[in-house]
Scaffold this motif. Sequence first.
Motif, PDB file in Angstrom:
ATOM      1  N   HIS A 164      49.344  17.471  79.688  1.00  0.00           N
ATOM      2  CA  HIS A 164      48.518  18.458  79.012  1.00  0.00           C
ATOM      3  C   HIS A 164      49.223  19.789  78.770  1.00  0.00           C
ATOM      4  N   ALA A 165      50.446  19.943  79.271  1.00  0.00           N
ATOM      5  CA  ALA A 165      51.180  21.200  79.110  1.00  0.00           C
ATOM      6  C   ALA A 165      51.538  21.420  77.641  1.00  0.00           C
ATOM      7  N   GLY A 166      50.981  22.488  77.062  1.00  0.00           N
ATOM      8  CA  GLY A 166      51.296  22.838  75.677  1.00  0.00           C
ATOM      9  C   GLY A 166      50.638  21.949  74.643  1.00  0.00           C
ATOM     10  N   ARG A 167      49.666  21.154  75.055  1.00  0.00           N
ATOM     11  CA  ARG A 167      49.007  20.238  74.130  1.00  0.00           C
ATOM     12  C   ARG A 167      47.498  20.452  74.173  1.00  0.00           C
ATOM     13  N   SER A 168      46.833  20.000  73.129  1.00  0.00           N
ATOM     14  CA  SER A 168      45.372  20.017  73.132  1.00  0.00           C
ATOM     15  C   SER A 168      44.876  19.022  74.178  1.00  0.00           C
ATOM     16  N   GLN A 169      43.615  19.127  74.537  1.00  0.00           N
ATOM     17  CA  GLN A 169      43.032  18.192  75.505  1.00  0.00           C
ATOM     18  C   GLN A 169      43.178  16.756  75.015  1.00  0.00           C
ATOM     19  N   ALA A 170      42.871  16.525  73.737  1.00  0.00           N
ATOM     20  CA  ALA A 170      42.942  15.161  73.182  1.00  0.00           C
ATOM     21  C   ALA A 170      44.372  14.637  73.194  1.00  0.00           C
ATOM     22  N   ASP A 171      45.333  15.478  72.794  1.00  0.00           N
ATOM     23  CA  ASP A 171      46.728  15.039  72.794  1.00  0.00           C
ATOM     24  C   ASP A 171      47.238  14.811  74.214  1.00  0.00           C
ATOM     25  N   GLY A 172      46.840  15.694  75.136  1.00  0.00           N
ATOM     26  CA  GLY A 172      47.229  15.515  76.535  1.00  0.00           C
ATOM     27  C   GLY A 172      46.656  14.240  77.117  1.00  0.00           C
TER      28      GLY A 172
ATOM     29  N   VAL B 190      59.379  27.570  84.514  1.00  0.00           N
ATOM     30  CA  VAL B 190      58.484  28.494  83.826  1.00  0.00           C
ATOM     31  C   VAL B 190      57.044  28.045  83.977  1.00  0.00           C
ATOM     32  N   SER B 191      56.175  28.995  84.321  1.00  0.00           N
ATOM     33  CA  SER B 191      54.733  28.744  84.335  1.00  0.00           C
ATOM     34  C   SER B 191      54.111  29.546  83.202  1.00  0.00           C
ATOM     35  N   ASN B 192      53.114  28.915  82.541  1.00  0.00           N
ATOM     36  CA  ASN B 192      52.453  29.579  81.425  1.00  0.00           C
ATOM     37  C   ASN B 192      51.106  28.907  81.204  1.00  0.00           C
ATOM     38  N   GLY B 193      50.062  29.687  81.198  1.00  0.00           N
ATOM     39  CA  GLY B 193      48.737  29.160  80.889  1.00  0.00           C
ATOM     40  C   GLY B 193      48.258  28.088  81.842  1.00  0.00           C
ATOM     41  N   GLY B 194      48.640  28.162  83.099  1.00  0.00           N
ATOM     42  CA  GLY B 194      48.209  27.169  84.074  1.00  0.00           C
ATOM     43  C   GLY B 194      49.060  25.921  84.116  1.00  0.00           C
ATOM     44  N   PHE B 195      50.102  25.874  83.300  1.00  0.00           N
ATOM     45  CA  PHE B 195      51.001  24.730  83.281  1.00  0.00           C
ATOM     46  C   PHE B 195      52.414  25.185  83.616  1.00  0.00           C
TER      47      PHE B 195
ATOM     48  N   GLN C  56      69.775  19.989  72.100  1.00  0.00           N
ATOM     49  CA  GLN C  56      69.747  21.011  73.139  1.00  0.00           C
ATOM     50  C   GLN C  56      68.775  20.647  74.256  1.00  0.00           C
ATOM     51  N   TYR C  57      67.581  20.146  73.901  1.00  0.00           N
ATOM     52  CA  TYR C  57      66.558  19.788  74.876  1.00  0.00           C
ATOM     53  C   TYR C  57      65.986  18.422  74.533  1.00  0.00           C
ATOM     54  N   SER C  58      65.599  17.716  75.562  1.00  0.00           N
ATOM     55  CA  SER C  58      64.799  16.515  75.414  1.00  0.00           C
ATOM     56  C   SER C  58      63.659  16.651  76.415  1.00  0.00           C
ATOM     57  N   GLN C  59      62.498  16.164  76.066  1.00  0.00           N
ATOM     58  CA  GLN C  59      61.324  16.365  76.900  1.00  0.00           C
ATOM     59  C   GLN C  59      60.919  15.057  77.555  1.00  0.00           C
ATOM     60  N   VAL C  60      60.572  15.120  78.845  1.00  0.00           N
ATOM     61  CA  VAL C  60      60.078  13.965  79.587  1.00  0.00           C
ATOM     62  C   VAL C  60      58.714  14.337  80.172  1.00  0.00           C
ATOM     63  N   THR C  61      57.714  13.545  79.850  1.00  0.00           N
ATOM     64  CA  THR C  61      56.372  13.772  80.377  1.00  0.00           C
ATOM     65  C   THR C  61      56.251  13.112  81.736  1.00  0.00           C
ATOM     66  N   VAL C  62      55.784  13.882  82.719  1.00  0.00           N
ATOM     67  CA  VAL C  62      55.616  13.389  84.084  1.00  0.00           C
ATOM     68  C   VAL C  62      54.219  13.762  84.590  1.00  0.00           C
ATOM     69  N   ASN C  63      53.728  13.029  85.557  1.00  0.00           N
ATOM     70  CA  ASN C  63      52.410  13.341  86.132  1.00  0.00           C
ATOM     71  C   ASN C  63      52.437  14.609  86.954  1.00  0.00           C
ATOM     72  N   ASP C  64      53.530  14.832  87.664  1.00  0.00           N
ATOM     73  CA  ASP C  64      53.627  15.965  88.575  1.00  0.00           C
ATOM     74  C   ASP C  64      55.085  16.413  88.616  1.00  0.00           C
ATOM     75  N   VAL C  65      55.352  17.622  88.158  1.00  0.00           N
ATOM     76  CA  VAL C  65      56.725  18.129  88.104  1.00  0.00           C
ATOM     77  C   VAL C  65      57.345  18.140  89.499  1.00  0.00           C
ATOM     78  N   ASP C  66      56.608  18.654  90.493  1.00  0.00           N
ATOM     79  CA  ASP C  66      57.164  18.730  91.848  1.00  0.00           C
ATOM     80  C   ASP C  66      57.487  17.355  92.412  1.00  0.00           C
ATOM     81  N   GLU C  67      56.670  16.366  92.116  1.00  0.00           N
ATOM     82  CA  GLU C  67      56.921  15.004  92.580  1.00  0.00           C
ATOM     83  C   GLU C  67      58.147  14.398  91.889  1.00  0.00           C
ATOM     84  N   SER C  68      58.427  14.826  90.672  1.00  0.00           N
ATOM     85  CA  SER C  68      59.530  14.271  89.891  1.00  0.00           C
ATOM     86  C   SER C  68      60.888  14.892  90.206  1.00  0.00           C
TER      87      SER C  68
END
Length: 136
Positions: free
Chosen positions: A60-68, A34-39, A6-18
Motif C-alpha cells: 500500500h506504500a504510495g498506492r491507492s487502497q485498491a491498487d495496494g 525513508v518514512s512518509n505518510g505512514g509508510f 537506477q532503481y528497481s522496486q520489490v513489494t514485500v509484506n514487511d520491510v523489517d522482516e525482509s
Amino acid sequence: MTIQLQYSQVTVNDVDESLPFYCDALGLTVVNDVSNGGFRWVTIGSDDQPDLQIVLSEPHAGRSQADGDAMQELLTKGSLPILIFATDNVDATFEKVRASGAEVLQEPIEQAWGPKDCAFRDPSGNTVRISQLVAA
C-alpha cells in the motif's frame, strides 16, 4: 545520450522482516530508509553496483487502497516478477542463503541454456534466483 537502470522496486509484506534476507543473507546494504505518510521505503544496494538500488516497500506504500489491495493479492499468490542476482560462486552463495533459513525452491543446477543457478523465496514469498555463468 545515456540511460541506465537506477532503481528497481520489490513489494514485500514487511520491510523489517525482509531486511535480514536481503542484507544478511544476500549481502546487500541499506542505502536509504525513508518514512512518509505512514509508510516506509528502504533502498538497498551492493558495493559492486553502486548506481543500482532496490527499493523495498509494502503493497500500500504510495498506492491507492485498491491498487495496494491488488498488489497484496499478487504478492500473496507469489505472482510478482522475480529477481535474478548474479554471483561469482553460486554454490557458496546458496549455502549462505540457505543457512539464513530462507525457503529453498531449487538447489544449484546447471541449466541447459547456460547458467548454473538456484532459487529461494524471500520472507514475503517473492522468488529470488541466483545465477552464475558457466565457463564455456
